[in-house]
Design a protein around this motif. Structure first.
Motif, PDB file in Angstrom:
ATOM      1  N   PRO A   1       0.977  -1.561  -0.131  1.00  0.00           N
ATOM      2  CA  PRO A   1      -0.385  -0.294   0.479  1.00  0.00           C
ATOM      3  C   PRO A   1       0.831   0.747   0.488  1.00  0.00           C
ATOM      4  O   PRO A   1       1.616   1.230   0.828  1.00  0.00           O
ATOM      5  N   HIS A   2       0.528   1.944  -0.757  1.00  0.00           N
ATOM      6  CA  HIS A   2       1.175   3.351  -0.577  1.00  0.00           C
ATOM      7  C   HIS A   2       2.331   4.076   0.003  1.00  0.00           C
ATOM      8  O   HIS A   2       2.748   4.428   0.293  1.00  0.00           O
ATOM      9  N   TYR A   3       1.098   4.066   1.465  1.00  0.00           N
ATOM     10  CA  TYR A   3       1.468   4.503   2.943  1.00  0.00           C
ATOM     11  C   TYR A   3       3.497   4.681   2.879  1.00  0.00           C
ATOM     12  O   TYR A   3       3.682   4.688   3.760  1.00  0.00           O
ATOM     13  N   ASP A   4       3.140   2.338   3.352  1.00  0.00           N
ATOM     14  CA  ASP A   4       4.402   2.227   3.301  1.00  0.00           C
ATOM     15  C   ASP A   4       5.831   1.536   2.396  1.00  0.00           C
ATOM     16  O   ASP A   4       6.703   1.424   2.599  1.00  0.00           O
ATOM     17  N   HIS A   5       5.675   2.609   1.217  1.00  0.00           N
ATOM     18  CA  HIS A   5       6.042   2.870   0.143  1.00  0.00           C
ATOM     19  C   HIS A   5       7.806   3.434   0.631  1.00  0.00           C
ATOM     20  O   HIS A   5       9.316   2.453   0.747  1.00  0.00           O
ATOM     21  N   PRO A   6       7.676   4.299   1.089  1.00  0.00           N
ATOM     22  CA  PRO A   6       9.015   5.290   2.039  1.00  0.00           C
ATOM     23  C   PRO A   6       9.819   3.941   3.119  1.00  0.00           C
ATOM     24  O   PRO A   6      10.799   4.420   3.049  1.00  0.00           O
ATOM     25  N   ALA A   7       9.105   3.601   4.217  1.00  0.00           N
ATOM     26  CA  ALA A   7       9.240   2.681   4.729  1.00  0.00           C
ATOM     27  C   ALA A   7      10.056   1.373   4.614  1.00  0.00           C
ATOM     28  O   ALA A   7      10.680   1.350   5.376  1.00  0.00           O
ATOM     29  N   GLU A   8       9.139   0.422   3.612  1.00  0.00           N
ATOM     30  CA  GLU A   8      10.118  -0.170   2.727  1.00  0.00           C
ATOM     31  C   GLU A   8      10.881  -0.090   2.164  1.00  0.00           C
ATOM     32  O   GLU A   8      12.252  -0.788   2.476  1.00  0.00           O
TER      33      GLU A   8
ATOM     34  N   ALA B   1      14.685  -1.393   2.920  1.00  0.00           N
ATOM     35  CA  ALA B   1      15.953  -2.525   2.225  1.00  0.00           C
ATOM     36  C   ALA B   1      17.009  -1.745   1.712  1.00  0.00           C
ATOM     37  O   ALA B   1      18.126  -2.504   1.592  1.00  0.00           O
ATOM     38  N   PHE B   2      17.365  -0.311   1.450  1.00  0.00           N
ATOM     39  CA  PHE B   2      18.515  -0.286   1.426  1.00  0.00           C
ATOM     40  C   PHE B   2      19.255  -0.643   2.914  1.00  0.00           C
ATOM     41  O   PHE B   2      20.109  -0.241   2.280  1.00  0.00           O
ATOM     42  N   ASP B   3      19.019  -0.179   4.233  1.00  0.00           N
ATOM     43  CA  ASP B   3      20.105  -0.347   5.242  1.00  0.00           C
ATOM     44  C   ASP B   3      20.071  -2.041   4.975  1.00  0.00           C
ATOM     45  O   ASP B   3      20.980  -2.203   5.815  1.00  0.00           O
ATOM     46  N   GLN B   4      18.892  -3.039   4.231  1.00  0.00           N
ATOM     47  CA  GLN B   4      19.984  -4.015   4.444  1.00  0.00           C
ATOM     48  C   GLN B   4      19.972  -3.741   2.849  1.00  0.00           C
ATOM     49  O   GLN B   4      20.617  -5.184   2.150  1.00  0.00           O
ATOM     50  N   ASN B   5      20.763  -3.248   2.157  1.00  0.00           N
ATOM     51  CA  ASN B   5      22.260  -2.702   0.867  1.00  0.00           C
ATOM     52  C   ASN B   5      21.228  -3.835   0.267  1.00  0.00           C
ATOM     53  O   ASN B   5      21.993  -4.749  -1.101  1.00  0.00           O
ATOM     54  N   LEU B   6      20.163  -3.393  -0.295  1.00  0.00           N
ATOM     55  CA  LEU B   6      19.732  -4.294  -1.139  1.00  0.00           C
ATOM     56  C   LEU B   6      19.093  -2.641  -2.066  1.00  0.00           C
ATOM     57  O   LEU B   6      18.417  -1.678  -2.183  1.00  0.00           O
ATOM     58  N   HIS B   7      19.432  -3.138  -3.877  1.00  0.00           N
ATOM     59  CA  HIS B   7      18.695  -2.241  -4.666  1.00  0.00           C
ATOM     60  C   HIS B   7      16.743  -2.428  -4.822  1.00  0.00           C
ATOM     61  O   HIS B   7      16.175  -3.304  -4.235  1.00  0.00           O
ATOM     62  N   VAL B   8      16.548  -1.238  -5.248  1.00  0.00           N
ATOM     63  CA  VAL B   8      14.498  -1.241  -4.886  1.00  0.00           C
ATOM     64  C   VAL B   8      14.054  -0.325  -5.876  1.00  0.00           C
ATOM     65  O   VAL B   8      14.328   1.016  -6.448  1.00  0.00           O
ATOM     66  N   LEU B   9      13.203  -1.079  -6.520  1.00  0.00           N
ATOM     67  CA  LEU B   9      11.923  -0.460  -7.675  1.00  0.00           C
ATOM     68  C   LEU B   9      10.759  -0.492  -6.191  1.00  0.00           C
ATOM     69  O   LEU B   9      10.145  -1.660  -6.298  1.00  0.00           O
ATOM     70  N   ILE B  10      10.471   0.960  -6.459  1.00  0.00           N
ATOM     71  CA  ILE B  10       9.225   1.317  -6.027  1.00  0.00           C
ATOM     72  C   ILE B  10       8.030   1.318  -6.835  1.00  0.00           C
ATOM     73  O   ILE B  10       8.307   1.917  -7.488  1.00  0.00           O
ATOM     74  N   GLU B  11       6.569   1.175  -6.480  1.00  0.00           N
ATOM     75  CA  GLU B  11       5.817   0.951  -6.820  1.00  0.00           C
ATOM     76  C   GLU B  11       5.478   2.874  -7.606  1.00  0.00           C
ATOM     77  O   GLU B  11       5.108   3.177  -5.827  1.00  0.00           O
ATOM     78  N   LYS B  12       4.088   3.273  -7.711  1.00  0.00           N
ATOM     79  CA  LYS B  12       3.802   4.743  -7.811  1.00  0.00           C
ATOM     80  C   LYS B  12       2.654   4.966  -6.947  1.00  0.00           C
ATOM     81  O   LYS B  12       1.786   3.443  -6.984  1.00  0.00           O
ATOM     82  N   PRO B  13       2.326   5.555  -5.947  1.00  0.00           N
ATOM     83  CA  PRO B  13       3.320   6.795  -6.610  1.00  0.00           C
ATOM     84  C   PRO B  13       4.297   6.428  -4.743  1.00  0.00           C
ATOM     85  O   PRO B  13       4.067   5.752  -4.304  1.00  0.00           O
ATOM     86  N   ALA B  14       5.081   7.477  -5.580  1.00  0.00           N
ATOM     87  CA  ALA B  14       6.796   7.524  -4.229  1.00  0.00           C
ATOM     88  C   ALA B  14       6.416   6.704  -2.928  1.00  0.00           C
ATOM     89  O   ALA B  14       6.563   6.754  -1.656  1.00  0.00           O
ATOM     90  N   GLY B  15       5.047   8.091  -2.200  1.00  0.00           N
ATOM     91  CA  GLY B  15       4.276   7.678  -0.449  1.00  0.00           C
ATOM     92  C   GLY B  15       3.030   8.554  -1.140  1.00  0.00           C
ATOM     93  O   GLY B  15       2.514   8.907  -1.679  1.00  0.00           O
ATOM     94  N   VAL B  16       2.741   9.003   0.161  1.00  0.00           N
ATOM     95  CA  VAL B  16       1.524   9.676   0.726  1.00  0.00           C
ATOM     96  C   VAL B  16       1.963  11.251   0.902  1.00  0.00           C
ATOM     97  O   VAL B  16       0.906  11.924   0.386  1.00  0.00           O
ATOM     98  N   TYR B  17       2.400  11.147   1.053  1.00  0.00           N
ATOM     99  CA  TYR B  17       3.059  12.393   1.830  1.00  0.00           C
ATOM    100  C   TYR B  17       4.679  12.728   1.320  1.00  0.00           C
ATOM    101  O   TYR B  17       5.177  12.140   1.417  1.00  0.00           O
ATOM    102  N   THR B  18       5.296  14.121   1.285  1.00  0.00           N
ATOM    103  CA  THR B  18       6.756  14.312   0.565  1.00  0.00           C
ATOM    104  C   THR B  18       6.857  14.194   2.084  1.00  0.00           C
ATOM    105  O   THR B  18       8.748  13.947   2.022  1.00  0.00           O
ATOM    106  N   ARG B  19       6.668  14.895   3.491  1.00  0.00           N
ATOM    107  CA  ARG B  19       8.196  15.095   4.268  1.00  0.00           C
ATOM    108  C   ARG B  19       8.772  12.727   4.151  1.00  0.00           C
ATOM    109  O   ARG B  19       9.784  12.946   4.690  1.00  0.00           O
ATOM    110  N   GLN B  20       7.568  12.073   4.440  1.00  0.00           N
ATOM    111  CA  GLN B  20       8.094  10.769   4.280  1.00  0.00           C
ATOM    112  C   GLN B  20       9.169  10.056   3.313  1.00  0.00           C
ATOM    113  O   GLN B  20       9.721   9.273   3.021  1.00  0.00           O
ATOM    114  N   VAL B  21       8.733  10.565   1.850  1.00  0.00           N
ATOM    115  CA  VAL B  21       8.875  10.552   0.658  1.00  0.00           C
ATOM    116  C   VAL B  21      10.910  11.274   0.607  1.00  0.00           C
ATOM    117  O   VAL B  21      11.813  10.621   0.011  1.00  0.00           O
ATOM    118  N   ARG B  22      10.697  12.530   1.786  1.00  0.00           N
ATOM    119  CA  ARG B  22      11.646  14.019   1.113  1.00  0.00           C
ATOM    120  C   ARG B  22      13.410  12.234   1.871  1.00  0.00           C
ATOM    121  O   ARG B  22      14.112  12.318   1.787  1.00  0.00           O
TER     122      ARG B  22
END
Lengths: 388, 388
Positions: free
Chosen positions: B77-84, B88-109
């Motif tokens: 779900p959209h809300y979880d994209h940034p946290a997920e 994943a980055f913290d586990q040294n993984l490459h990431v491709l996210i579905e759109k939208p990047a998130g729901v609010y820009t603060r989490q996306v930033r």
């Protein structure tokens, strides 16, 4: 047959155009008998062209009181339309005014009240109401083919005007001279058709005018307006004089489909069942109503000024209903005024607008009006390429 | 060849679609090795379909830490994209996210900052950036063919959705479940293409969202937005989910003409000389620049999701530049957030937006979120008719 005697007040571009078809007897039952213009060179031109059969007057007051006319077509600068019309009504004359009805609604409301108080026929030169493509749209809406309206969207950005055009007369594109820019000069037909075809006036307007965009002028020449209607429908109106080639595309969406008018073609996307009904009954996940793309036949024939003049003469002589009653000129002007007022106040404008506030804001701009543009010459422009 | 091992997080509509083409080895150099979903029935479905070759995880954290994947596609779900993505980055993984990047820009930033701090490849599923018609528009603008941009206008009202669609899951079209309506769910591609093709982000936005229009939902499903750019250009974006058949028409006007994309066709009205030059030199009264209507050839080929996945894998394996870098997801989301914020505050929103204000306003709506719609069933909708 005793013909209705017509006077033309103002021998500028439009007044001259009306005179030319009247003098050629293209309007049955009407006869041009007099013209008025403060510019002696225009009167001399009229005498040279038409000889003694047409009386010439240096001011409209004398024409109205001359006994030479039964009816007048008023083609003066915009600001003067209401005062001229009222003077003519007071002299018991039928009146056809050029568009716009005036520059601010307060003066136009006064004109309408005067018209209501007499038994003369009052028309306005909304010749685009005789354009078959817009007549057809109104027919589709009035007859319920399109269903309840949900959205209107008019992009009318093909009013291209150069700096040379603006420089062709000192009064052009000034607050003091014309009272506005693209909204008052180029868009009156669209602002009329927008609400005439749909039968809807907005309840509030939020607009964004830009003044002197890409041109050295003081008035608005680029506008985006958002409107809301009482039924929850919304609308957008976008206009400009500084884009080429520009667009003229009018889209109206209803509960039963969508109409687009562009390039003098009308296309109707018709839903087999209304959106409301489809939505109520559909249970298949994704899906949309069956839709037929229909090229609606449009009668040939133009939207010449003569058609409105003929209609006005018919109303005078036979008591028929007018296609474009003068009283309706206030509607398009209200939209125009509301768009400027929303920009000036940077806020919503609810309809009916605060007419005194608009008047006062306009006065401020008239007082500061530069009107000091470099003027090439006061020329009669060839209107053959214009939709005016 | 050692293939890049891919994990998919979230086996909803999109995650399942990505899994299907990966399992068929349609992306060279990539291999699906694991999936995660909290719903046991989705994991069971995966095991039934693909057998033991694909590892299944009941939560994403376990997948990221399993050592079974080098890269993940996040389809939660959209809300979880940034946290997920950050986990994943913290586990040294490459990431491709579905759109939208998130729901609010603060989490996306915050997500973007995390991405900038690691050396992993971060992409976003903006597959419409591979649509030849939009690639051509970007080409015309980037190369200067269209000249400096003066106006953008996108009418994207053909995202028709019925009440049945909205009722198909309790989280749909709720502030708590999806964080918004048409802007966050249907429009992310257009909000990306609008600024990606033109290279212009607005400086301020004034928007008018309507919530639950003709539908029993709490979020926006009808929007008109006006924007202004730093160079004085203006733009309009109109979108809706409750109109049929709707319109998808994108017009961009520049100093050298106009482009319209509609029905997957791109038409370019090209001025022989720029408007600026014509206006400077013209002295004939009425007149406009010579204009050529050009049907610009568009390469065949679609805008499938595979193209973005392939591009991301290529970037991981060969170090190429991404078509759709994940960091750019914040741009479209900024427009979306700005449109809601302008409506909520009934005022202008300047960019960059006040991210905390948006977050707080959103939280208010989440707290009041009904999410009490009549739910038919939690179904996987057939996406074949969707541009998702």
């Amino acid at each position: 047959m005793i013909e209705t005697r017509i006077g033309i007040v103002g021998l500028g571009n439009m007044g001259t155009a009306h005179a030319k078809y009247l003098i050629q007897n293209e309007v049955k039952g009407a006869k041009l008998t007099a013209v008025a213009d403060p510019r002696e060179e225009r009167l001399q031109w009229a005498r040279d062209e038409w000889g003694e059969q047409i009386k010439t007057f240096g001011d409209s007051k004398s024409l109205y009181r001359s006994g030479e006319v039964d009816a007048v077509i008023i083609c003066t600068p915009h600001y003067d339309h209401p005062a001229e019309a009222m003077d003519a009504f007071d002299q018991n004359l039928h009146v056809l005014i050029e568009k716009p009805a005036g520059v601010y609604t307060r003066q136009v409301r006064e004109m309408n009240e005067r018209a209501a108080g007499c038994d003369k026929v009052f028309g306005i030169m909304y010749n685009q109401r005789t354009n078959p493509v817009f007549m057809k749209l109104k027919d589709l809406i009035d007859s319920g083919e399109l269903g309840e309206i949900r959205r209107t969207n008019w992009i009318i950005t093909d009013w291209y005007r150069t700096q040379h055009y603006y420089n062709s007369a000192g009064w052009r594109a000034t607050w003091a001279g014309e009272g506005g820019g693209v909204l008052i000069n180029q868009d009156p037909h669209q602002l009329d058709l927008w609400q005439w075809t749909t039968g809807l006036m907005p309840v509030r307007v939020r607009a964004f005018c830009q003044f002197g965009k890409h041109r050295d002028i003081e008035v608005e020449n680029d506008v985006t307006a958002y409107v809301e209607y009482a039924n929850g429908a919304t609308g957008v109106f976008v206009t400009s004089t500084c884009e080429a080639p520009g667009t003229n595309r009018f889209e109206v969406t209803g509960d039963r489909g969508k109409v687009v008018i562009e390039g003098n073609r009308l296309t109707f996307w018709r839903l087999r069942v209304s959106e409301t009904e489809f939505n109520r009954n559909f249970n298949g996940g994704f899906g949309s109503p069956e839709c037929w793309e229909i090229e609606v036949p449009i009668h040939s024939g133009g939207a010449g000024h003569e058609a409105i003049t003929k209609d006005w003469i018919r109303a005078i002589r036979e008591g028929t209903q007018l296609i474009a009653p003068g009283e309706e000129g206030i509607k398009g002007l209200t939209l125009s005024n509301a768009m400027l007022l929303s920009t000036w106040t940077d806020n919503w404008v609810e309809l009916p607008i605060d007419e005194d506030l608009f008047y006062n804001e306009l006065q401020k701009r008239i007082e500061q009006s530069a009107s000091n543009k470099q003027v090439n010459e006061h020329i009669l422009l060839d209107l053959s390429n214009s939709r005016g």
